[in-house]
Design a protein around this motif. Structure first.
Motif: not given
Length: 502
Positions: A223, A255-256, A263, A339-340, A496, A499, A501
């Protein structure tokens, strides 16, 4: 070739023409069963002291039984004294973790200024650059394969000097079929790992390690979206540092953070670890518990170390301790990998249980010969190891107990008639308050200090749920203890998704 055949016509019946990729595929296929067996056994046979294949080694089981019996006997025969001793030990454990993170917090701003003024060295011409290998372990990752290939294609490194190996389990037909259908460029190679226990990521990476062509090596997860210039920054760092530095850790950025409270706090935790704590450890030349991805290695020393331990489910932290013991060092760079984080509590809990189980494996492996460990690490590294690995693990296990102490002592101070015992209870109560709530504060501050304004907005109010997050960590730690007994080498796969984004 024509002249050679004219001189030796008998060669005509013995020559075959093929593509380089087909030759490499045939080479991987030949002897693959033997090689996967070697990958699973090599570390335990050549360096058994560093292998987690046996959970309790030598006298560890005996001493653990003696300790457990002593604790139970103490609770039954002298509960008050046992509780007091345990309380003091827990307080010291929390305090050591707290002080380490306080030091990291105060040095974070100065490091950020140095990173901003640092410039990459100018790289040599393309033909002089080393071949850079990239390993990515994949298992049932059809959902994120297109995103992964897009991210790897953006790496700022000459394509002719890249050696990207996508390491798949040979029975994972979905992932392999999708990769084959993408008509990947020639720098990519699909490695099929034969079925062999333990079925873990480190075993797959160790199997692929012998086939890498690069003198430098990067490891990513499925991911991951590494910053395009990360390979260049790592290469420049290797050129600048001594040959004893064989590992470079890039920071991981979530990033999430806005998707859920899990998260959001995951992002805060990763910021504290990768952008504050690990840089401080790197500057102090202390052992680094590596992240499981975005590690950059000098390939030759990594092979000499035996690669990754196939039986350790948190192979990154284990490798960081092992290379430090053998006289090597790890450093950090600034360009991140994005990564998320998981947003589902069940997925998050399984992932954290695996991490804690691996940290417990690592602590047990390193503590097989404590005197030798102290000699190889030195006193500073030895103490840092216990705070980083043992302290993190045991403080997570003890967190609910310390909270219970706070409640109990609060009740005791209200009911206590003896002035002496009341004073002792009061000061223990104060120590618990400082340890627990001070740790909450430093966790939040250490994460936020290196975050951008946008990242802080994404986390928002979720930092207020830090106590709940820590209780969830404690649940994962206790699950890990039981899993180590009944399922020591089971790898809890984290699913996974792509994303949202770019």
């Amino acid at each position: 070739m024509k002249q050679r055949l004219q001189r030796s016509p008998e060669l005509r019946s013995r020559l075959a023409i093929s593509t380089r990729s087909e030759i490499r595929r045939a080479a991987w296929h030949a002897g693959r069963t033997r090689r996967v067996g070697e990958a699973a056994r090599r570390l335990s046979e050549t360096m058994p002291l560093h292998s987690a294949r046996i959970i309790f080694w030598g006298r560890q089981g005996f001493y653990s039984g003696i300790a457990a019996a002593g604790i139970i006997s103490g609770i039954l025969t002298a509960p008050s004294a046992s509780m007091l001793i345990a309380h003091i030990l827990f307080s010291l454990l929390f305090l050591s973790n707290f002080l380490l993170r306080v030091v990291a917090l105060f040095s974070a701003q100065a490091r950020e200024r140095r990173h901003r003024t640092r410039r990459l060295r100018s790289l040599p011409k393309e033909h002089s650059l080393p071949i850079y290998s990239v390993l990515v372990a994949l298992y049932r990752e059809e959902a994120v394969v297109p995103q992964l290939i897009e991210a790897l294609n953006r790496l700022d490194w000459p394509r002719s000097r890249l050696d990207i190996k996508l390491v798949c389990e040979e029975f994972d037909a979905g992932t392999i079929t999708l990769l084959e259908a993408m008509n990947l460029p020639p720098e990519y190679e699909i490695i099929r790992v034969p079925v062999r226990n333990p079925r873990t990521k480190p075993k797959a990476l160790t199997y692929a390690l012998n086939g890498v062509r690069g003198s430098l090596l990067a490891v990513y997860d499925a991911e991951d979206r590494p910053a395009p210039g990360q390979l260049k920054e790592a290469h420049a760092a290797f050129c600048r540092m001594s040959r004893r530095t064989i590992c470079i850790q890039a920071p991981l950025v979530i990033t999430n953070a806005e998707q859920s409270w899990l998260s959001g706090l995951f992002a805060l935790e990763y910021s504290a670890l990768f952008r504050s704590l690990l840089p401080m450890l790197s500057s102090a030349r202390l052992p680094l518990p590596l992240g499981g991805t975005s590690n950059h290695f000098r390939t030759a020393p990594l092979k000499q170390l035996g690669g990754w331990d196939p039986y350790n489910v948190t192979e990154d932290a284990d490798l960081g301790m092992r290379l430090y013991r053998m006289g090597y060092r790890s450093r950090v760079i600034s360009l991140p990998t994005f990564e998320d984080a998981p947003t589902d509590i069940d997925i998050w809990l399984k992932q954290r249980t695996r991490w804690f189980k691996g940290w417990l494996q690592t602590w047990l492996v390193q503590m097989r010969k404590p005197r030798q460990l102290r000699q190889e690490m030195g006193w500073t590294g030895f103490l840092a190891f216990h705070v980083l690995i043992g302290g993190m693990l045991f403080s997570s296990l003890c967190h609910p107990v310390v909270l219970a102490f706070i409640v109990y002592l609060g009740w005791l101070m209200m009911e206590q008639s003896s002035h002496t015992e009341g004073a002792l209870s009061f000061w223990l109560f104060v120590a618990d308050i400082v340890n627990i709530f001070g740790s909450y504060v430093i966790f939040i501050a250490l994460g936020r200090v290196r975050m951008s304004r946008e990242e802080r907005r994404s986390v928002g109010w979720r930092w207020m749920l830090t106590p709940v997050y820590w209780l969830a960590l404690s649940l994962a730690a206790w699950r890990a203890v039981f899993e180590l007994r009944f399922k020591p080498f089971v790898w809890n796969k984290t699913p996974h998704v792509p994303t949202a984004r770019k």
